[in-house]
Design a protein around this motif. Structure first.
Motif, mmCIF file in Angstrom:
data_model
loop_
_atom_site.group_PDB
_atom_site.id
_atom_site.type_symbol
_atom_site.label_atom_id
_atom_site.label_comp_id
_atom_site.label_asym_id
_atom_site.label_seq_id
_atom_site.Cartn_x
_atom_site.Cartn_y
_atom_site.Cartn_z
ATOM 1 N N SER A 63 7.921 3.669 -0.800
ATOM 2 C CA SER A 63 8.506 3.229 0.468
ATOM 3 C C SER A 63 7.980 4.065 1.632
ATOM 4 O O SER A 63 7.656 3.539 2.706
ATOM 5 C CB SER A 63 10.028 3.312 0.387
ATOM 6 N N ASN A 102 4.326 3.104 2.468
ATOM 7 C CA ASN A 102 4.247 1.860 3.225
ATOM 8 C C ASN A 102 4.714 2.052 4.663
ATOM 9 O O ASN A 102 4.196 1.414 5.586
ATOM 10 C CB ASN A 102 5.071 0.779 2.530
ATOM 11 N N ASP A 146 1.894 3.647 6.567
ATOM 12 C CA ASP A 146 0.873 2.624 6.824
ATOM 13 C C ASP A 146 1.201 1.789 8.059
ATOM 14 O O ASP A 146 0.312 1.413 8.821
ATOM 15 C CB ASP A 146 0.748 1.688 5.610
ATOM 16 N N ARG A 171 -1.268 7.237 0.835
ATOM 17 C CA ARG A 171 -1.099 6.058 -0.017
ATOM 18 C C ARG A 171 -1.907 6.182 -1.302
ATOM 19 O O ARG A 171 -1.408 5.904 -2.396
ATOM 20 C CB ARG A 171 -1.514 4.799 0.744
ATOM 21 N N ILE A 222 2.159 -0.941 -3.709
ATOM 22 C CA ILE A 222 1.448 -0.060 -2.790
ATOM 23 C C ILE A 222 -0.040 -0.389 -2.876
ATOM 24 O O ILE A 222 -0.768 0.153 -3.700
ATOM 25 C CB ILE A 222 1.733 1.420 -3.118
#
Length: 297
Positions: A131, A134, A137, A151, A184
């Protein structure tokens, strides 16, 4: 008050306090400095997100250094081994990033960036790390290169643990890790895990078929195993075992459905009976009231 914490018994009091905060009737440096639990800071930031929280948001922005210092101190409340539903360092950093975006604070985002530099100590639930990866990102305040590095680091951890779990024959841990790996997106090509997963799934199928009866009362785990083998076209590797486990899964599912239907019927009969009893009681009450009226006349 419970376990040393104070909470609002009446929601209207909380609204009243928030109104005064929003109206600027407090000293935000002292307020932020008085925070002793992370939950308190969470609620203050949550109030700034509300439609009527513009004044609170302005107060937090004006006192950004004090807020960042309080966010750093929140790390001390985190335990090293949280459960899936508990706060971890990852969930804390994700919340801090969301707060940085709310405030438009590059300084707070930098705190998150420093906290996610590799190598990181992997001691939290992987779902929290996924989580957080992301969130990095998607954040405009985090350099894309840093987000990509984090990541890929998380993906490496998941991939390595997946292979180790497969070697240990832990099929259900493998499939959980496989779901997280797909959650992911990664640009790095790693050792294919599909063949390892299929081999582990077939070993689990053999174990299931060797049982006299299913050990668990729920067919979900068996259905997930069968679905995976079907999707990979591996059901013909062990056709007899596949058919046996499939029959057991269907039988357990049917038993669950029958038990659920039975409970629903019992509940319906109970409510119908209660409804009839209420009607009879109401009629008796009306009759008694009418009799009293007649007596008074």
């Amino acid at each position: 008050m419970e376990q040393g914490r104070v909470a609002f018994h009446n929601p209207s009091i909380e609204d009243y306090v928030r109104f005064h905060l929003d109206a600027g009737r407090t000293r935000f440096p002292e307020l932020i400095g008085a925070v002793i639990h992370g939950e308190q800071l969470h609620r203050l930031v949550a109030a700034a997100r509300l439609v009527d929280g513009a004044g609170i948001l302005a107060g937090l922005r004006e006192n950004e250094p004090a807020l960042i210092a309080a966010v750093r101190e929140m790390e001390e409340d985190l335990e090293a081994g949280p459960a899936y539903g508990d706060e971890s360092l990852s969930t804390h950093l994700e919340w801090a990033l969301e707060t940085a975006e709310l405030l438009g604070s590059p300084a707070l985002a930098s705190y998150v960036t420093r906290g996610t530099r590799l190598p990181f100590i992997h001691f939290v639930p992987l779902s929290h790390l996924v989580s957080l990866a992301n969130a990095l990102d998607a954040s405009p305040l985090v350099p894309q290169e840093h987000a990509e590095q984090f990541r890929e680091g998380v993906a490496d951890v998941i991939h390595t643990e997946l292979l180790e779990s497969a070697e240990a024959g832990d099929w259900y841990r493998c499939i959980e890790l496989n779901h997280q790996l797909h959650a992911i997106p990664s640009a790095v090509v790693r050792e294919p895990a599909t063949q390892v997963l299929v081999r582990c799934a077939l070993d689990e199928l053999r174990r299931r078929a060797a049982e006299r009866e299913p050990l668990d009362a729920y067919p979900d785990s068996m259905e997930e195993l069968l679905d995976f083998l079907w999707e990979q076209g591996a059901e013909d590797e062990l056709p007899e075992e596949f058919a046996l486990v499939q029959e057991r899964a269907e039988r357990v599912a049917a038993a669950r459905a029958a038990e659920r239907d039975k409970r629903l019927r019992q509940d319906q009969e109970h409510w119908n009976s209660a409804g009839r009893s209420d009607t009879a009681r109401d009629r008796a009450l009306v009759t008694e009231l009418m009799r009293r009226l007649d007596d008074e006349r």
